[in-house]
Design a protein around this motif. Structure first.
Motif, PDB file in Angstrom:
ATOM      1  N   THR A  94       0.809  -1.219   0.000  1.00  0.00           N
ATOM      2  CA  THR A  94       0.000   0.000   0.000  1.00  0.00           C
ATOM      3  C   THR A  94       0.850   1.280   0.000  1.00  0.00           C
ATOM      4  OG1 THR A  94      -0.161   0.145   2.419  1.00  0.00           O
ATOM      5  CG2 THR A  94      -1.812  -1.187   1.280  1.00  0.00           C
ATOM      6  N   SER A  95       2.174   1.139   0.152  1.00  0.00           N
ATOM      7  CA  SER A  95       2.994   2.341   0.241  1.00  0.00           C
ATOM      8  C   SER A  95       4.415   2.077  -0.252  1.00  0.00           C
ATOM      9  CB  SER A  95       3.050   2.860   1.689  1.00  0.00           C
ATOM     10  OG  SER A  95       3.597   1.869   2.535  1.00  0.00           O
ATOM     11  N   THR A  96       4.999   3.108  -0.879  1.00  0.00           N
ATOM     12  CA  THR A  96       6.376   3.062  -1.347  1.00  0.00           C
ATOM     13  C   THR A  96       7.127   4.235  -0.731  1.00  0.00           C
ATOM     14  OG1 THR A  96       5.699   2.115  -3.468  1.00  0.00           O
ATOM     15  CG2 THR A  96       7.883   3.142  -3.364  1.00  0.00           C
ATOM     16  N   PHE A  97       8.189   3.958   0.001  1.00  0.00           N
ATOM     17  CA  PHE A  97       8.923   5.025   0.670  1.00  0.00           C
ATOM     18  C   PHE A  97       9.811   5.793  -0.312  1.00  0.00           C
ATOM     19  CE2 PHE A  97       7.317   3.506   4.569  1.00  0.00           C
ATOM     20  CZ  PHE A  97       7.426   4.584   5.436  1.00  0.00           C
ATOM     21  N   ILE A  98       9.884   7.103  -0.093  1.00  0.00           N
ATOM     22  CA  ILE A  98      10.656   7.995  -0.945  1.00  0.00           C
ATOM     23  C   ILE A  98      11.919   8.471  -0.225  1.00  0.00           C
ATOM     24  CG2 ILE A  98      10.605  10.095  -2.352  1.00  0.00           C
ATOM     25  CD1 ILE A  98       8.577   7.900  -3.163  1.00  0.00           C
ATOM     26  N   THR A  99      11.722   8.970   0.982  1.00  0.00           N
ATOM     27  CA  THR A  99      12.816   9.567   1.753  1.00  0.00           C
ATOM     28  C   THR A  99      12.614   9.270   3.230  1.00  0.00           C
ATOM     29  OG1 THR A  99      12.935  11.419   0.189  1.00  0.00           O
ATOM     30  CG2 THR A  99      14.016  11.747   2.291  1.00  0.00           C
ATOM     31  N   LEU A 113      10.772  10.967  18.552  1.00  0.00           N
ATOM     32  CA  LEU A 113      10.866  10.417  17.197  1.00  0.00           C
ATOM     33  C   LEU A 113      12.291   9.942  16.920  1.00  0.00           C
ATOM     34  CD1 LEU A 113       8.812  13.045  15.132  1.00  0.00           C
ATOM     35  CD2 LEU A 113       8.044  10.820  15.982  1.00  0.00           C
ATOM     36  N   GLY A 114      12.395   8.857  16.146  1.00  0.00           N
ATOM     37  CA  GLY A 114      13.694   8.355  15.718  1.00  0.00           C
ATOM     38  C   GLY A 114      13.863   8.403  14.216  1.00  0.00           C
ATOM     39  N   LEU A 115      12.735   8.372  13.483  1.00  0.00           N
ATOM     40  CA  LEU A 115      12.748   8.455  12.027  1.00  0.00           C
ATOM     41  C   LEU A 115      11.603   9.344  11.556  1.00  0.00           C
ATOM     42  CD1 LEU A 115      13.316   4.686  11.030  1.00  0.00           C
ATOM     43  CD2 LEU A 115      14.959   6.559  10.685  1.00  0.00           C
ATOM     44  N   PHE A 116      11.836  10.072  10.467  1.00  0.00           N
ATOM     45  CA  PHE A 116      10.816  10.921   9.861  1.00  0.00           C
ATOM     46  C   PHE A 116      10.941  10.743   8.356  1.00  0.00           C
ATOM     47  CE2 PHE A 116       9.129  15.140   8.476  1.00  0.00           C
ATOM     48  CZ  PHE A 116       7.913  15.125   9.157  1.00  0.00           C
ATOM     49  N   GLY A 117       9.875  10.250   7.728  1.00  0.00           N
ATOM     50  CA  GLY A 117       9.985   9.901   6.321  1.00  0.00           C
ATOM     51  C   GLY A 117       8.775  10.273   5.496  1.00  0.00           C
ATOM     52  N   SER A 118       8.901  10.034   4.187  1.00  0.00           N
ATOM     53  CA  SER A 118       7.787  10.293   3.267  1.00  0.00           C
ATOM     54  C   SER A 118       7.563   9.074   2.393  1.00  0.00           C
ATOM     55  CB  SER A 118       8.074  11.518   2.390  1.00  0.00           C
ATOM     56  OG  SER A 118       9.188  11.282   1.532  1.00  0.00           O
ATOM     57  N   PHE A 119       6.294   8.891   1.997  1.00  0.00           N
ATOM     58  CA  PHE A 119       5.934   7.742   1.168  1.00  0.00           C
ATOM     59  C   PHE A 119       4.890   8.159   0.141  1.00  0.00           C
ATOM     60  CE2 PHE A 119       2.855   7.840   4.579  1.00  0.00           C
ATOM     61  CZ  PHE A 119       1.662   7.455   3.997  1.00  0.00           C
ATOM     62  N   LYS A 120       4.758   7.347  -0.883  1.00  0.00           N
ATOM     63  CA  LYS A 120       3.664   7.483  -1.842  1.00  0.00           C
ATOM     64  C   LYS A 120       2.696   6.336  -1.599  1.00  0.00           C
ATOM     65  CE  LYS A 120       5.730   9.949  -5.768  1.00  0.00           C
ATOM     66  NZ  LYS A 120       4.731  11.017  -5.781  1.00  0.00           N
ATOM     67  N   SER A 121       1.411   6.662  -1.605  1.00  0.00           N
ATOM     68  CA  SER A 121       0.395   5.644  -1.394  1.00  0.00           C
ATOM     69  C   SER A 121       0.085   4.938  -2.707  1.00  0.00           C
ATOM     70  CB  SER A 121      -0.880   6.285  -0.838  1.00  0.00           C
ATOM     71  OG  SER A 121      -1.908   5.326  -0.778  1.00  0.00           O
ATOM     72  N   THR A 122      -0.016   3.608  -2.653  1.00  0.00           N
ATOM     73  CA  THR A 122      -0.416   2.828  -3.828  1.00  0.00           C
ATOM     74  C   THR A 122      -1.757   2.148  -3.572  1.00  0.00           C
ATOM     75  OG1 THR A 122       0.924   0.986  -2.981  1.00  0.00           O
ATOM     76  CG2 THR A 122       1.946   2.443  -4.586  1.00  0.00           C
ATOM     77  N   GLU A 123      -2.513   2.694  -2.596  1.00  0.00           N
ATOM     78  CA  GLU A 123      -3.818   2.131  -2.252  1.00  0.00           C
ATOM     79  C   GLU A 123      -4.847   2.418  -3.339  1.00  0.00           C
ATOM     80  OE1 GLU A 123      -4.355   2.849   2.416  1.00  0.00           O
ATOM     81  OE2 GLU A 123      -3.512   4.558   1.351  1.00  0.00           O
ATOM     82  N   GLY A 124      -5.799   1.531  -3.468  1.00  0.00           N
ATOM     83  CA  GLY A 124      -6.953   1.804  -4.309  1.00  0.00           C
ATOM     84  C   GLY A 124      -8.078   2.362  -3.459  1.00  0.00           C
ATOM     85  N   GLY A 125      -9.137   2.819  -4.102  1.00  0.00           N
ATOM     86  CA  GLY A 125     -10.300   3.305  -3.355  1.00  0.00           C
ATOM     87  C   GLY A 125     -10.189   4.774  -2.998  1.00  0.00           C
ATOM     88  N   ASP A 126     -11.199   5.249  -2.269  1.00  0.00           N
ATOM     89  CA  ASP A 126     -11.302   6.674  -1.959  1.00  0.00           C
ATOM     90  C   ASP A 126     -10.420   7.089  -0.786  1.00  0.00           C
ATOM     91  OD1 ASP A 126     -13.175   6.956  -3.973  1.00  0.00           O
ATOM     92  OD2 ASP A 126     -14.873   6.584  -2.631  1.00  0.00           O
TER      93      ASP A 126
END
Length: 267
Positions: A25-30, A70-83
């Motif tokens: 459902t998610s792909t990490f970017i940074t 916090l120990g990590l702070f990141g960004s991701f792109k969602s690959t989920e379907g639906g609303d």
């Protein structure tokens, strides 16, 4: 200023894609290390100005001692379907819950500045309520929990969430919750339709999401929209650990933001 130092690293976290929680459902970017409440070096992907801006916004409203959770702070792109698209999530980085990872979906974040502010406050409330001072993760059976077991542990009697459940999830409401199902708007539709005390169906899906949506509204001074929601915001205004977030937002001149939550209790 002073909340970013790209020379800082740590060796007690797994910053691989798998370690960050990448799945179907998610792909990490940074991702960046967070060290002592300061955003450190990138440990996954390349530095992203939008993620650094998100960190700076979070730093405006969050006291430094809390950022250090916090120990990590990141960004991701969602690959989920639906609303329903996941805007962000928080997870513990150790078994006890002493430090956490916060991950932001930057696409919707960039599209709506108000939503971005609310999302950051919402997510950090999940850190506030998941620390060892709040929840006992070693309780082996929910039968032994006298407050509320969210599937990860048992909330301590004086914790924010135990008080929240007692005050706002009585009359059998909390008994309807199955923590293993996860929170989503569909799960809260029925409760939202008859109860004006929620800031939309997602808030009505679980006590934690109700708390988080209310916390974001509290920090950024949203109009409550109902007396029942106002009672929740008034309770938060009496909690020293929460008032500082709102005070910091006020000092920074952020808010009042517009209440765009779906009204509840109109069905």
């Amino acid at each position: 200023a002073g909340t970013v130092d790209m020379s800082l690293t740590r060796d007690d976290v797994d910053c691989s894609a798998a370690g960050l929680g990448e799945d179907k459902t998610s792909t990490f970017i940074t991702a960046h290390y967070v060290v002592g409440g300061v955003l450190g070096a990138t440990c996954f992907g390349d530095a992203d100005p939008a993620l650094i801006q998100a960190w700076e916004i979070l730093s405006i409203i969050t006291p430094s001692p809390q950022l250090a959770d916090l120990g990590l702070f990141g960004s991701f792109k969602s690959t989920e379907g639906g609303d329903e698209v996941t805007l962000a999530f928080v997870n513990a980085l150790d078994d006890v819950g002493t430090f956490f990872q916060m991950s932001i979906n930057l696409d919707p974040f960039k599209e709506d500045p108000n939503e971005a502010f609310l999302t950051l406050a919402h997510e950090f409330s999940h850190v506030l309520t998941a620390l060892p001072s709040q929840i006992n993760r070693s309780v082996e059976s929910e039968d032994k929990c006298v407050t509320y077991d969210n599937g990860e542990g048992c909330y301590l009697p004086n914790s924010f969430m135990a008080q929240w459940v007692t005050l706002f999830w009585g009359d059998g409401l909390v008994d309807e919750i199955d923590p293993s199902e996860g929170a989503n708007g569909d799960a809260g539709l029925d409760r939202c339709s008859i109860n004006p005390g929620f800031l939309g169906p997602y808030a009505a899906s679980s006590p934690e999401e109700d708390f988080a949506e209310s916390f974001s509204a509290f920090v950024f001074q949203l109009d409550a929209g109902s007396d029942a929601v106002q009672a929740k915001l008034d309770w938060m205004s009496e909690q020293p650990g929460m008032v500082e977030f709102r005070n910091r937002a006020v000092i920074a001149g952020i808010g009042p933001l517009e209440n765009n939550f779906e009204p509840c209790g109109e069905g």
